[in-house]
Write a protein that holds these residues in place. Structure first.
Motif, PDB file in Angstrom:
ATOM      1  N   VAL A 261      41.364  49.668  35.968  1.00 50.45           N
ATOM      2  CA  VAL A 261      41.114  48.318  35.453  1.00 50.45           C
ATOM      3  C   VAL A 261      39.646  48.114  35.143  1.00 50.45           C
ATOM      4  CG1 VAL A 261      43.091  47.348  36.690  1.00 50.45           C
ATOM      5  CG2 VAL A 261      40.829  47.287  37.763  1.00 50.45           C
ATOM      6  N   ALA A 262      39.384  47.231  34.191  1.00 49.71           N
ATOM      7  CA  ALA A 262      38.024  46.797  33.908  1.00 49.71           C
ATOM      8  C   ALA A 262      37.620  45.744  34.929  1.00 49.71           C
ATOM      9  CB  ALA A 262      37.946  46.224  32.499  1.00 49.71           C
ATOM     10  N   ASP A 263      36.324  45.567  35.108  1.00 48.38           N
ATOM     11  CA  ASP A 263      35.865  44.610  36.115  1.00 48.38           C
ATOM     12  C   ASP A 263      36.118  43.159  35.725  1.00 48.38           C
ATOM     13  OD1 ASP A 263      33.925  44.392  34.150  1.00 48.38           O
ATOM     14  OD2 ASP A 263      32.289  45.190  35.395  1.00 48.38           O
ATOM     15  N   ASP A 264      36.589  42.929  34.488  1.00 47.58           N
ATOM     16  CA  ASP A 264      36.933  41.563  34.080  1.00 47.58           C
ATOM     17  C   ASP A 264      38.440  41.309  34.126  1.00 47.58           C
ATOM     18  OD1 ASP A 264      37.882  43.047  31.921  1.00 47.58           O
ATOM     19  OD2 ASP A 264      37.031  41.724  30.398  1.00 47.58           O
TER      20      ASP A 264
ATOM     21  N   ALA B  89      42.466  43.880  43.253  1.00 51.54           N
ATOM     22  CA  ALA B  89      43.432  44.836  42.712  1.00 51.54           C
ATOM     23  C   ALA B  89      43.217  46.222  43.301  1.00 51.54           C
ATOM     24  CB  ALA B  89      43.325  44.887  41.192  1.00 51.54           C
ATOM     25  N   VAL B  90      41.964  46.637  43.410  1.00 52.97           N
ATOM     26  CA  VAL B  90      41.677  47.949  43.991  1.00 52.97           C
ATOM     27  C   VAL B  90      41.967  47.929  45.489  1.00 52.97           C
ATOM     28  CG1 VAL B  90      39.869  49.638  44.458  1.00 52.97           C
ATOM     29  CG2 VAL B  90      39.983  48.530  42.218  1.00 52.97           C
ATOM     30  N   ARG B  91      41.525  46.881  46.165  1.00 54.76           N
ATOM     31  CA  ARG B  91      41.710  46.794  47.621  1.00 54.76           C
ATOM     32  C   ARG B  91      43.186  46.770  48.002  1.00 54.76           C
ATOM     33  NH1 ARG B  91      39.043  42.463  48.169  1.00 54.76           N
ATOM     34  NH2 ARG B  91      40.759  40.995  48.528  1.00 54.76           N
ATOM     35  N   ALA B  92      44.000  46.096  47.180  1.00 52.63           N
ATOM     36  CA  ALA B  92      45.427  45.951  47.488  1.00 52.63           C
ATOM     37  C   ALA B  92      46.260  47.143  47.039  1.00 52.63           C
ATOM     38  CB  ALA B  92      45.966  44.673  46.845  1.00 52.63           C
ATOM     39  N   GLY B  93      45.663  48.063  46.297  1.00 56.50           N
ATOM     40  CA  GLY B  93      46.407  49.227  45.837  1.00 56.50           C
ATOM     41  C   GLY B  93      47.032  49.060  44.468  1.00 56.50           C
ATOM     42  N   LEU B  94      46.718  47.959  43.788  1.00 52.69           N
ATOM     43  CA  LEU B  94      47.249  47.760  42.440  1.00 52.69           C
ATOM     44  C   LEU B  94      46.529  48.631  41.415  1.00 52.69           C
ATOM     45  CD1 LEU B  94      47.684  43.886  42.439  1.00 52.69           C
ATOM     46  CD2 LEU B  94      49.511  45.567  42.181  1.00 52.69           C
ATOM     47  N   ALA B  95      45.302  49.011  41.711  1.00 48.83           N
ATOM     48  CA  ALA B  95      44.522  49.832  40.796  1.00 48.83           C
ATOM     49  C   ALA B  95      43.815  50.932  41.575  1.00 48.83           C
ATOM     50  CB  ALA B  95      43.502  48.981  40.051  1.00 48.83           C
ATOM     51  N   SER B  96      43.589  52.060  40.916  1.00 46.42           N
ATOM     52  CA  SER B  96      42.870  53.160  41.553  1.00 46.42           C
ATOM     53  C   SER B  96      41.374  52.920  41.556  1.00 46.42           C
ATOM     54  CB  SER B  96      43.168  54.471  40.810  1.00 46.42           C
ATOM     55  OG  SER B  96      44.543  54.782  40.846  1.00 46.42           O
ATOM     56  N   ILE B  97      40.866  52.294  40.491  1.00 44.92           N
ATOM     57  CA  ILE B  97      39.441  52.097  40.339  1.00 44.92           C
ATOM     58  C   ILE B  97      39.190  50.949  39.375  1.00 44.92           C
ATOM     59  CG2 ILE B  97      39.273  53.747  38.434  1.00 44.92           C
ATOM     60  CD1 ILE B  97      36.550  54.610  39.509  1.00 44.92           C
ATOM     61  N   ALA B  98      38.069  50.257  39.556  1.00 42.65           N
ATOM     62  CA  ALA B  98      37.612  49.242  38.620  1.00 42.65           C
ATOM     63  C   ALA B  98      36.271  49.683  38.054  1.00 42.65           C
ATOM     64  CB  ALA B  98      37.473  47.882  39.306  1.00 42.65           C
ATOM     65  N   VAL B  99      36.114  49.549  36.745  1.00 46.21           N
ATOM     66  CA  VAL B  99      34.891  49.997  36.074  1.00 46.21           C
ATOM     67  C   VAL B  99      34.434  48.923  35.087  1.00 46.21           C
ATOM     68  CG1 VAL B  99      35.516  52.432  36.285  1.00 46.21           C
ATOM     69  CG2 VAL B  99      36.201  51.167  34.246  1.00 46.21           C
ATOM     70  N   PRO B 100      33.174  48.951  34.663  1.00 46.91           N
ATOM     71  CA  PRO B 100      32.748  48.033  33.594  1.00 46.91           C
ATOM     72  C   PRO B 100      33.633  48.201  32.358  1.00 46.91           C
ATOM     73  CG  PRO B 100      30.843  49.074  34.610  1.00 46.91           C
ATOM     74  CD  PRO B 100      32.057  49.773  35.170  1.00 46.91           C
ATOM     75  N   GLY B 101      33.829  47.107  31.646  1.00 43.50           N
ATOM     76  CA  GLY B 101      34.749  47.127  30.519  1.00 43.50           C
ATOM     77  C   GLY B 101      34.457  48.193  29.487  1.00 43.50           C
TER      78      GLY B 101
ATOM     79  N   GLN C 200      42.347  45.714  30.755  1.00 44.90           N
ATOM     80  CA  GLN C 200      41.173  44.850  30.689  1.00 44.90           C
ATOM     81  C   GLN C 200      41.589  43.399  30.457  1.00 44.90           C
ATOM     82  OE1 GLN C 200      42.321  46.559  28.196  1.00 44.90           O
ATOM     83  NE2 GLN C 200      41.887  45.603  26.220  1.00 44.90           N
ATOM     84  N   GLY C 201      40.726  42.473  30.832  1.00 47.39           N
ATOM     85  CA  GLY C 201      40.987  41.066  30.558  1.00 47.39           C
ATOM     86  C   GLY C 201      42.291  40.588  31.157  1.00 47.39           C
ATOM     87  N   HIS C 202      42.985  39.735  30.413  1.00 43.45           N
ATOM     88  CA  HIS C 202      44.233  39.171  30.903  1.00 43.45           C
ATOM     89  C   HIS C 202      45.379  40.183  30.833  1.00 43.45           C
ATOM     90  CE1 HIS C 202      42.028  35.404  29.906  1.00 43.45           C
ATOM     91  NE2 HIS C 202      42.626  34.991  31.005  1.00 43.45           N
ATOM     92  N   ALA C 203      46.114  40.290  31.922  1.00 42.15           N
ATOM     93  CA  ALA C 203      47.390  41.021  31.961  1.00 42.15           C
ATOM     94  C   ALA C 203      48.343  40.094  32.694  1.00 42.15           C
ATOM     95  CB  ALA C 203      47.243  42.357  32.661  1.00 42.15           C
ATOM     96  N   ILE C 204      49.043  39.280  31.935  1.00 47.43           N
ATOM     97  CA  ILE C 204      49.817  38.175  32.493  1.00 47.43           C
ATOM     98  C   ILE C 204      51.304  38.407  32.227  1.00 47.43           C
ATOM     99  CG2 ILE C 204      50.221  35.679  32.365  1.00 47.43           C
ATOM    100  CD1 ILE C 204      47.301  35.361  31.549  1.00 47.43           C
ATOM    101  N   GLY C 205      52.135  38.125  33.221  1.00 47.32           N
ATOM    102  CA  GLY C 205      53.577  38.211  33.026  1.00 47.32           C
ATOM    103  C   GLY C 205      54.002  39.585  32.554  1.00 47.32           C
TER     104      GLY C 205
END
Length: 266
Positions: free
Chosen positions: A142-145, A191-203, A123-128
């Motif tokens: 992933v969360a939608d934020d 992220a979902v479209r590119a294959g980085l995540a399986s699904i995005a949901v509300p936080g 969720q939120g920031h995932a940086i570096g």
């Protein structure tokens, strides 16, 4: 019913065991779960000593951000209290610094090597380093934020925590280069479209979605899932002939065990 066992492998890492499921929680929300070498050593130690009975691992975080990345104090002359002084190592030359980074990388690389399937709930920031920890897992929810970013290049550096290989495998060389070189954010939809995540949901549904995925994995026959993870990993680099051999050898092990067990699979 199993009882949950909780431990603290690090002051900023909580481990909760519930039967075949292990949940690891980054627990320093006041600093947006910034990361340090001692945390990476703890992650490596957990992975290296993982009970074979653990079949699924969820990596999640407390607070608004999964992880804002490296504790920036590590890139100052005084360093972070109680941590390796990275600039001090750099002053001694490339070799000692490269050796130290090899140890840092272990806290990330271990999660693709364990037999358990690993899920990052982000969720939120995932940086570096935060983005690279998410990439270290087999699957991501992933969360939608969510805001994923590789910011190392903007600091005059490169990603060095075992994240470049999974990033390129997932999105391809060109997009990986663009993401890393620009340091831009990748949001949930991309992220979902590119294959980085399986699904995005509300936080507020993130933990439940990760748990649902974990339960689905735990519902699969254990022996088959343990064969499947390395089999699919090998497909990335194996020749067709090599991969076919891996397929038939895995299948032979499973069928042989099934026959010996009277047709039942673990």
């Amino acid at each position: 019913m199993t009882s949950t066992e909780t431990s603290r492998p690090h002051p900023h890492l909580r481990a909760e065991r519930d039967g075949s499921l292990l949940t690891l929680t980054l627990d320093n929300p006041d600093r947006r779960n910034s990361q340090t070498p001692s945390l990476w050593r703890a992650l490596a130690a957990v992975g290296e000593s993982l009970d074979p009975a653990v079949r699924v691992v969820i990596v999640r975080a407390e607070g608004a951000s999964f992880s804002a990345g490296l504790d920036r104090a590590m890139l100052t002359p005084q360093g972070a209290p109680g941590e390796v002084n990275v600039l001090g190592l750099a002053a001694r030359g490339e070799e000692p610094l490269a050796e130290a980074i090899e140890g840092f990388q272990r806290g990330f690389a271990i999660w693709s090597q364990v037999p358990a399937v690993t899920i990052a709930a982000v969720q939120g920031h995932a940086i570096g380093a935060g983005f690279q920890l998410a990439l270290a897992c087999d699957l991501r929810v992933v969360a939608d934020d969510v805001q994923l970013a590789m910011r190392e290049t903007s600091l005059g550096l490169v990603p060095d925590l075992a994240g470049t290989s999974p990033l390129v495998r997932l999105v391809g060389y060109a997009r990986a280069l663009e993401i890393c070189a620009t340091g831009r954010f990748v949001y949930a939809e991309e992220a979902v479209r590119a294959g980085l995540a399986s699904i995005a949901v509300p936080g507020d549904e993130l933990d439940a979605a990760a748990r649902d995925l974990a339960e689905a994995l735990l519902g699969a026959p254990e022996a088959a899932l343990r064969e499947l993870k390395p089999l699919l990993q090998s497909a990335v680099h194996a020749t067709p002939g090599e991969q076919q051999r891996s397929e038939r050898e895995a299948q032979a092990r499973l069928l042989t065990a099934m026959v010996r067990g009277g047709g039942k699979q673990a």
